[in-house]
Write a protein that holds these residues in place. Structure first.
Motif, mmCIF file in Angstrom:
data_model
loop_
_atom_site.group_PDB
_atom_site.id
_atom_site.type_symbol
_atom_site.label_atom_id
_atom_site.label_comp_id
_atom_site.label_asym_id
_atom_site.label_seq_id
_atom_site.Cartn_x
_atom_site.Cartn_y
_atom_site.Cartn_z
ATOM 1 N N ALA A 155 4.823 -5.434 11.320
ATOM 2 C CA ALA A 155 4.896 -4.017 10.997
ATOM 3 C C ALA A 155 6.035 -3.742 10.015
ATOM 4 C CB ALA A 155 5.103 -3.194 12.265
ATOM 5 N N LYS A 156 5.885 -2.689 9.231
ATOM 6 C CA LYS A 156 7.004 -2.222 8.425
ATOM 7 C C LYS A 156 8.196 -1.966 9.344
ATOM 8 C CE LYS A 156 4.775 1.407 7.080
ATOM 9 N NZ LYS A 156 4.424 2.709 6.465
ATOM 10 N N PRO A 157 9.411 -2.300 8.954
ATOM 11 C CA PRO A 157 9.872 -2.662 7.614
ATOM 12 C C PRO A 157 9.888 -4.164 7.314
ATOM 13 C CG PRO A 157 11.785 -2.339 9.012
ATOM 14 C CD PRO A 157 10.562 -2.059 9.871
ATOM 15 N N ASP A 158 9.201 -4.979 8.093
ATOM 16 C CA ASP A 158 9.167 -6.419 7.840
ATOM 17 C C ASP A 158 8.695 -6.672 6.407
ATOM 18 O OD1 ASP A 158 8.205 -9.200 7.737
ATOM 19 O OD2 ASP A 158 8.544 -9.187 9.893
ATOM 20 N N SER A 160 7.280 -9.065 5.070
ATOM 21 C CA SER A 160 6.048 -9.836 4.913
ATOM 22 C C SER A 160 4.822 -8.956 4.730
ATOM 23 C CB SER A 160 5.856 -10.779 6.109
ATOM 24 O OG SER A 160 5.705 -10.048 7.318
ATOM 25 N N ILE A 161 4.807 -7.770 5.340
ATOM 26 C CA ILE A 161 3.623 -6.929 5.202
ATOM 27 C C ILE A 161 3.535 -6.339 3.795
ATOM 28 C CG2 ILE A 161 4.643 -4.784 6.101
ATOM 29 C CD1 ILE A 161 1.930 -4.316 7.555
ATOM 30 N N PHE A 162 4.690 -6.056 3.199
ATOM 31 C CA PHE A 162 4.702 -5.574 1.813
ATOM 32 C C PHE A 162 4.275 -6.693 0.857
ATOM 33 C CE2 PHE A 162 7.762 -2.829 3.995
ATOM 34 C CZ PHE A 162 7.376 -1.571 3.568
ATOM 35 N N LEU A 163 4.780 -7.889 1.102
ATOM 36 C CA LEU A 163 4.442 -9.023 0.237
ATOM 37 C C LEU A 163 2.961 -9.368 0.346
ATOM 38 C CD1 LEU A 163 7.573 -11.282 0.867
ATOM 39 C CD2 LEU A 163 7.140 -9.745 -1.062
ATOM 40 N N ALA A 164 2.414 -9.280 1.559
ATOM 41 C CA ALA A 164 0.995 -9.582 1.743
ATOM 42 C C ALA A 164 0.117 -8.564 1.024
ATOM 43 C CB ALA A 164 0.660 -9.607 3.231
ATOM 44 N N ALA A 165 0.524 -7.302 1.034
ATOM 45 C CA ALA A 165 -0.251 -6.275 0.338
ATOM 46 C C ALA A 165 -0.217 -6.507 -1.173
ATOM 47 C CB ALA A 165 0.284 -4.892 0.675
ATOM 48 N N CYS A 166 0.948 -6.879 -1.686
ATOM 49 C CA CYS A 166 1.049 -7.177 -3.129
ATOM 50 C C CYS A 166 0.158 -8.364 -3.483
ATOM 51 C CB CYS A 166 2.496 -7.471 -3.508
ATOM 52 S SG CYS A 166 3.569 -6.021 -3.479
ATOM 53 N N GLU A 167 0.176 -9.381 -2.638
ATOM 54 C CA GLU A 167 -0.667 -10.552 -2.897
ATOM 55 C C GLU A 167 -2.143 -10.166 -2.878
ATOM 56 O OE1 GLU A 167 -1.439 -15.094 -1.176
ATOM 57 O OE2 GLU A 167 0.032 -13.787 -0.215
ATOM 58 N N ALA A 168 -2.525 -9.319 -1.934
ATOM 59 C CA ALA A 168 -3.919 -8.893 -1.847
ATOM 60 C C ALA A 168 -4.342 -8.110 -3.083
ATOM 61 C CB ALA A 168 -4.128 -8.046 -0.597
ATOM 62 N N VAL A 171 -0.615 -8.485 -7.531
ATOM 63 C CA VAL A 171 0.533 -8.047 -8.328
ATOM 64 C C VAL A 171 1.822 -8.609 -7.736
ATOM 65 C CG1 VAL A 171 -0.605 -5.920 -9.061
ATOM 66 C CG2 VAL A 171 0.859 -5.892 -7.025
ATOM 67 N N ALA A 172 2.803 -8.801 -8.584
ATOM 68 C CA ALA A 172 4.124 -9.198 -8.122
ATOM 69 C C ALA A 172 4.808 -7.984 -7.490
ATOM 70 C CB ALA A 172 4.957 -9.718 -9.287
ATOM 71 N N PRO A 173 5.675 -8.199 -6.499
ATOM 72 C CA PRO A 173 6.382 -7.065 -5.897
ATOM 73 C C PRO A 173 7.096 -6.188 -6.925
ATOM 74 C CG PRO A 173 6.703 -9.027 -4.565
ATOM 75 C CD PRO A 173 5.985 -9.475 -5.801
ATOM 76 N N ALA A 174 7.657 -6.791 -7.957
ATOM 77 C CA ALA A 174 8.372 -6.023 -8.974
ATOM 78 C C ALA A 174 7.444 -5.102 -9.768
ATOM 79 C CB ALA A 174 9.097 -6.967 -9.930
ATOM 80 N N GLN A 191 11.930 -1.810 -0.598
ATOM 81 C CA GLN A 191 12.961 -2.313 -1.506
ATOM 82 C C GLN A 191 13.446 -3.701 -1.083
ATOM 83 O OE1 GLN A 191 15.788 0.945 -1.436
ATOM 84 N NE2 GLN A 191 14.929 1.858 -3.290
ATOM 85 N N ASN A 192 13.548 -3.933 0.211
ATOM 86 C CA ASN A 192 13.973 -5.250 0.685
ATOM 87 C C ASN A 192 12.949 -6.338 0.359
ATOM 88 O OD1 ASN A 192 16.367 -4.284 1.711
ATOM 89 N ND2 ASN A 192 15.649 -4.152 3.829
ATOM 90 N N ALA A 193 11.705 -5.925 0.123
ATOM 91 C CA ALA A 193 10.657 -6.881 -0.246
ATOM 92 C C ALA A 193 10.502 -7.017 -1.765
ATOM 93 C CB ALA A 193 9.330 -6.451 0.369
ATOM 94 N N GLY A 194 11.317 -6.286 -2.510
ATOM 95 C CA GLY A 194 11.291 -6.407 -3.960
ATOM 96 C C GLY A 194 10.445 -5.377 -4.680
#
Length: 235
Positions: A155-158, A160-168, A171-174, A191-194
């Motif tokens: 769950a947020k704020p982890d 990994s969930i932000f990074l997985a959404a970007c991968e899906a 796009v790069a987190p930036a 922000q912690n996920a980039g």
């Protein structure tokens, strides 16, 4: 350094696209009434507030349930049914009733037009810790990716969930921006996920100053969000 032009915009749902507090309150009142009709042993023993307190106590005992609030509700209800001696055959019906009422949300007035405008500019996605059903609500067609903590397992704020959404979304987190109302879960988590993070601050709060969190932008609604995104797209 000039920020990169965003390729994807990801959203929180509850209290970002619609107000959720009154919906949950009404859903729980209706849910309790349904239980009173089908499992009166439970409601004779527990009020709405007492059932809520039981869920919070269970969450303290089993913090892993934070990723799936429906499962938290179900496990707490199973315990209440068992303690009250109620027929467990009604648990599925109770959960279905709550699901229907929980999704009876009304988006903020600026959401439908705002999403339609943004959809023509960049890819849109969702990251949510909640259990809203976008098909029932009628907004699913705006989003390329929907990632819920209940399915992902974190769950947020982890990060990994932000990074997985970007991968899906490919796009790069930036190159992604996250929009949400919660400073810790949404802004700081993204922000912690980039990712860059926009704080959807509809009530004019200055809570970010006290929290020491610096959103990349603060918007009071979709008009301001659209203006900010258009400015970023010119980079």
């Amino acid at each position: 350094m000039t920020p990169r032009r965003p390729l994807a915009l990801l959203f929180d749902l509850d209290d970002t696209l619609w107000p959720i507090g009154p919906v949950i309150a009404a859903a729980e009142t209706s849910w309790h009434a349904w239980l009173a009709e089908h499992a009166p042993e439970v409601t004779q023993r527990y009020s709405v507030a007492e059932l809520r307190a039981r869920r919070m106590a269970l969450l303290e005992q089993r913090p892993e349930l934070v990723v799936d609030l429906y499962q938290l509700r179900r496990v707490a209800l199973e315990q209440a049914f068992a303690e009250a001696g109620a027929d467990a055959a009604h648990i599925d019906g109770a959960m279905h009733h709550f699901h229907e009422r929980r999704n009876a949300v009304t988006p903020f007035d600026d959401v439908a037009a705002g999403l339609a405008a943004l959809h023509g500019m960049l890819r849109l996605g969702v990251i949510t810790n909640g259990n809203a059903d976008l098909e029932v609500i009628g907004l699913h067609h705006h989003f390329d990716t929907v990632l819920a903590s209940s399915r992902f397992g974190r769950a947020k704020p982890d990060p990994s969930i932000f990074l997985a959404a970007c991968e899906a979304m490919g796009v790069a987190p930036a190159d992604a921006v996250y929009v949400g109302d919660d400073l810790r879960l949404d802004v700081q988590g993204a922000q912690n996920a980039g990712l860059r993070a926009v704080w959807m601050n509809r009530n004019g709060s200055a809570a970010h100053l006290e929290a020491g969190i610096a959103p990349d932008a603060i918007c009071a609604g979709f008009d301001e969000l659209l203006a900010w995104v258009r400015g970023q797209m010119q980079h």
